[in-house]
Design a protein around this motif. Structure first.
Motif: not given
Length: 155
Positions: A85-112
């Motif tokens: 889940s990614m929140a996009v603000n009205s100016d196009g900037s990114i708010g919070e990025v939430t991994i709702l279901r992890s891939s099980g691999r921290p490096q993949v989640d960080e790559a996202v």
């Protein structure tokens, strides 16, 4: 006839399918979040064509540029497709990025997270969206196969 047969026109027709533009009810009023801003979560059932087209432009940008920030050898090891889940603000900037279901691999989640941040500074909301929303929350399943694909969550 030729200008109406482009890929963009096909996508608009696909998004507008089943939407009654003349006799339908107006889109639901945005809900107020706990911080007082107007926020909407865009899912597979979203009927607002302009909103879906804006979200689709973000999806295409991430898919087009996402493979640059993600090594192909990591894709072979992704067994669970992360739900993000990614929140996009009205100016196009990114708010919070939430991994709702992890891939099980921290490096993949960080790559996202890295892919979202590297592509950040998405286009600002068009006026008709900005008049209704301050934040658009986009939930997508990230599929790492031969190429990066963002899939809509089916409920």
């Amino acid at each position: 006839r030729a200008p109406l047969s482009s890929a963009a026109a096909d996508r608009v027709r696909e998004l507008a399918r089943g939407v009654d533009l003349l006799g339908g009810a107006p889109p639901p009023r945005p809900r107020e979040n706990e911080r007082g801003g107007r926020r909407v979560t865009v899912g597979a059932g979203e009927r607002d064509v302009v909103l879906r087209m804006y979200v689709d432009s973000i999806r295409m940008k991430i898919e087009r540029n996402g493979g640059i920030a993600f090594a192909p050898q990591d894709a072979d090891r992704v067994r669970i497709e992360p739900l993000v889940s990614m929140a996009v603000n009205s100016d196009g900037s990114i708010g919070e990025v939430t991994i709702l279901r992890s891939s099980g691999r921290p490096q993949v989640d960080e790559a996202v997270r890295r892919i979202i941040r590297v592509n950040a500074r998405y286009s600002a909301f068009p006026p008709n969206i900005a008049s209704r929303y301050d934040v658009i929350e986009i939930r997508r399943i990230w599929s790492f196969t031969d190429t990066l694909r963002l899939l809509e969550e089916v409920r």
